[in-house]
Design a protein around this motif. Structure first.
Motif: not given
Length: 108
Positions: A60-87
């Motif tokens: 199951e998945w969801t997609r939303r805007r995020i300000s930039d890659f660093d914000a995504a990394m912060d989001f993942g770090r705060k929640r202990s979620i691994p973050v990957y680059e789709v590209a």
């Protein structure tokens, strides 16, 4: 300012809408209500701003805007979620399997 400019909103045509607090709260709520969540960052394009796709253990998945890659990394770090680059890594197979199941069941 023309008569209809007020009805259209303040953004000019062709400008991207950035991430909002509602986007971040949706991601927060979604991630906290599912297990095995991973984040996949999609780069900014001419059509959309940077987005993050959260994928749960079952695909199951969801997609939303995020300000930039660093914000995504912060989001993942705060929640202990691994973050990957789709590209670099692509989307996980379980996400594609989930979409195929939804399509078969007539939900997509």
């Amino acid at each position: 300012m023309g008569l209809f400019d007020r009805l259209r909103g303040k953004r000019k045509p062709g400008t991207l809408r950035g991430a909002t607090k509602q986007d971040t709260s949706h991601l927060d709520e979604w991630a906290s209500s599912r297990t095995g969540v991973e984040a996949y960052v999609e780069p900014r394009t001419n059509v959309t701003d940077t987005t993050v796709v959260l994928v749960a253990h079952d695909g199951e998945w969801t997609r939303r805007r995020i300000s930039d890659f660093d914000a995504a990394m912060d989001f993942g770090r705060k929640r202990s979620i691994p973050v990957y680059e789709v590209a670099r890594v692509g989307y996980p197979k379980r996400m594609r399997d989930y979409m195929a199941r939804q399509k078969r069941e007539g939900r997509a």
